[in-house]
Design a protein around this motif. Structure first.
Motif, PDB file in Angstrom:
ATOM      1  N   THR B   4      27.818  30.321  66.228  1.00 26.51           N
ATOM      2  CA  THR B   4      28.902  31.202  65.815  1.00 26.51           C
ATOM      3  C   THR B   4      30.236  30.719  66.380  1.00 26.51           C
ATOM      4  OG1 THR B   4      27.277  32.962  65.957  1.00 26.51           O
ATOM      5  CG2 THR B   4      29.559  33.591  65.583  1.00 26.51           C
ATOM      6  N   ALA B   7      31.256  27.634  64.539  1.00 25.83           N
ATOM      7  CA  ALA B   7      31.828  27.984  63.240  1.00 25.83           C
ATOM      8  C   ALA B   7      33.265  28.462  63.422  1.00 25.83           C
ATOM      9  CB  ALA B   7      30.998  29.082  62.583  1.00 25.83           C
ATOM     10  N   LEU B   8      33.509  29.250  64.468  1.00 30.12           N
ATOM     11  CA  LEU B   8      34.861  29.729  64.749  1.00 30.12           C
ATOM     12  C   LEU B   8      35.800  28.555  64.981  1.00 30.12           C
ATOM     13  CD1 LEU B   8      36.965  31.893  65.424  1.00 30.12           C
ATOM     14  CD2 LEU B   8      36.060  31.951  67.755  1.00 30.12           C
ATOM     15  N   LYS B  11      36.531  26.641  61.775  1.00 30.63           N
ATOM     16  CA  LYS B  11      37.388  27.365  60.843  1.00 30.63           C
ATOM     17  C   LYS B  11      38.812  27.498  61.368  1.00 30.63           C
ATOM     18  CE  LYS B  11      33.775  29.882  58.449  1.00 30.63           C
ATOM     19  NZ  LYS B  11      33.096  31.195  58.230  1.00 30.63           N
ATOM     20  N   LEU B  27      35.114  37.564  69.933  1.00 31.08           N
ATOM     21  CA  LEU B  27      33.931  37.155  69.168  1.00 31.08           C
ATOM     22  C   LEU B  27      32.669  37.404  69.979  1.00 31.08           C
ATOM     23  CD1 LEU B  27      32.851  35.926  66.581  1.00 31.08           C
ATOM     24  CD2 LEU B  27      33.017  33.674  67.654  1.00 31.08           C
ATOM     25  N   LEU B  66      39.582  37.063  62.127  1.00 26.20           N
ATOM     26  CA  LEU B  66      38.149  36.797  61.976  1.00 26.20           C
ATOM     27  C   LEU B  66      37.648  37.245  60.601  1.00 26.20           C
ATOM     28  CD1 LEU B  66      36.901  37.741  65.564  1.00 26.20           C
ATOM     29  CD2 LEU B  66      37.109  35.456  64.587  1.00 26.20           C
ATOM     30  N   ILE B  71      34.276  35.506  59.107  1.00 26.73           N
ATOM     31  CA  ILE B  71      33.314  35.623  60.210  1.00 26.73           C
ATOM     32  C   ILE B  71      32.937  37.091  60.368  1.00 26.73           C
ATOM     33  CG2 ILE B  71      33.045  35.384  62.713  1.00 26.73           C
ATOM     34  CD1 ILE B  71      34.846  32.890  62.495  1.00 26.73           C
ATOM     35  N   PHE B  86      29.459  41.323  61.560  1.00 24.80           N
ATOM     36  CA  PHE B  86      29.344  39.947  61.113  1.00 24.80           C
ATOM     37  C   PHE B  86      29.098  39.867  59.611  1.00 24.80           C
ATOM     38  CE2 PHE B  86      28.198  38.716  65.569  1.00 24.80           C
ATOM     39  CZ  PHE B  86      29.239  37.820  65.721  1.00 24.80           C
TER      40      PHE B  86
END
Lengths: 146, 146
Positions: B4, B7-8, B11, B27, B66, B71, B86
């Motif tokens: 996760t 991915a953050l 992005k 997050l 987010l 996300i 999420f």
DNA sequence: TTGATTGCAAAATATTTGCACGTCA
DNA sequence: TGACGTGCAAATATTTTGCAATCAA
């Protein structure tokens, strides 16, 4: 149209509420407005032409009252303000199609959802009393905008 | 959990945004919280224990970010505040069961709604991109209260 | 370095409430 | 008459924004 006023009078009487010009003119705004989905401010503006001295607080209080009397249904399209429409139009099988481009709200009638409610009732221990179904997407016009 | 964060980072990088401790800790609040459905204030309170100087405005800005990065998914249970969970949990076939008595939110998985979307797509000119389905009623505990 | 990000305080938005006055039944 | 209803202004609650200071890349 007439029967809506009669229903109001009757329901007010039942609970010892009074019929006031403000309540009458607010209900009339819904009867005369074709679109539905009115916000408190929409109602306030519509009503002010006939009753310039009305207060916004009265509109809020009256909308609450009409919702309590099951004349109006309070709903939320996620734009930060509540909207109201006649209960009888909300016969539990019309859904809202909200265009994410122009914000228009269309409607779609269907009772397929009752099947889903039956499934939920059977599989979970949740007693469903009401539902709220919204679809977000693009209306015909906005699809053709490119 | 680790993926996760990755991915953050990815992005953020794509859009030339920066990775800050505040974004990381917000997050993490979602990763560590089992319940989901957190409001901005919930997040603020969770995050303040590790980062007492964080501002509520930063929480709001980060939640927006987010959501923009797909996300988190912003949702609205009609209690006057937005909630987030999420995106990947929101795989388009889990619905929310909201108890009108204790306000707890349960979930229900089902893909029957896809049938309904197909019907709407066929019968109307509306292109559905997302939906929001909520059921209101009484949870097991509240049914047994009275 | 430098533009993005933050924290704070103030603003904006939608809705609710306290209270003195007015009015329907 | 008297409790209910109204208008106004102030209070709430949630979220957004302006701005100077700070920080990640």
């Amino acid at each position: 149209m007439k029967h809506t006023f009669d229903a109001l009078c009757e329901k007010l009487h039942e609970k010892a509420y009074k019929l006031t010009p403000q309540r009458e003119v607010i209900l009339r705004a819904f009867i005369e407005d074709g679109e539905g989905h009115l916000s408190a401010e929409d109602v306030y503006n519509l009503v002010k032409t006939r009753n310039p001295d009305i207060g916004l607080a009265t509109v809020y209080r009256t909308l609450d009252l009409l919702a309590e009397l099951d004349i109006l249904h309070k709903m939320d399209f996620g734009d930060g303000r509540s909207r109201y429409e006649f209960c009888d139009r909300e016969e539990h099988h019309h859904h809202h199609l909200i265009c994410i481009c122009c914000n228009k709200v269309a409607e779609f009638d269907d009772d397929l959802l009752e099947t889903l409610e039956a499934v939920i009732a059977r599989k979970s221990d949740f007693k469903i009393l009401d539902h709220d179904v919204k679809f977000f997407g693009l209306c015909k016009e906005c699809q053709n905008k490119s």
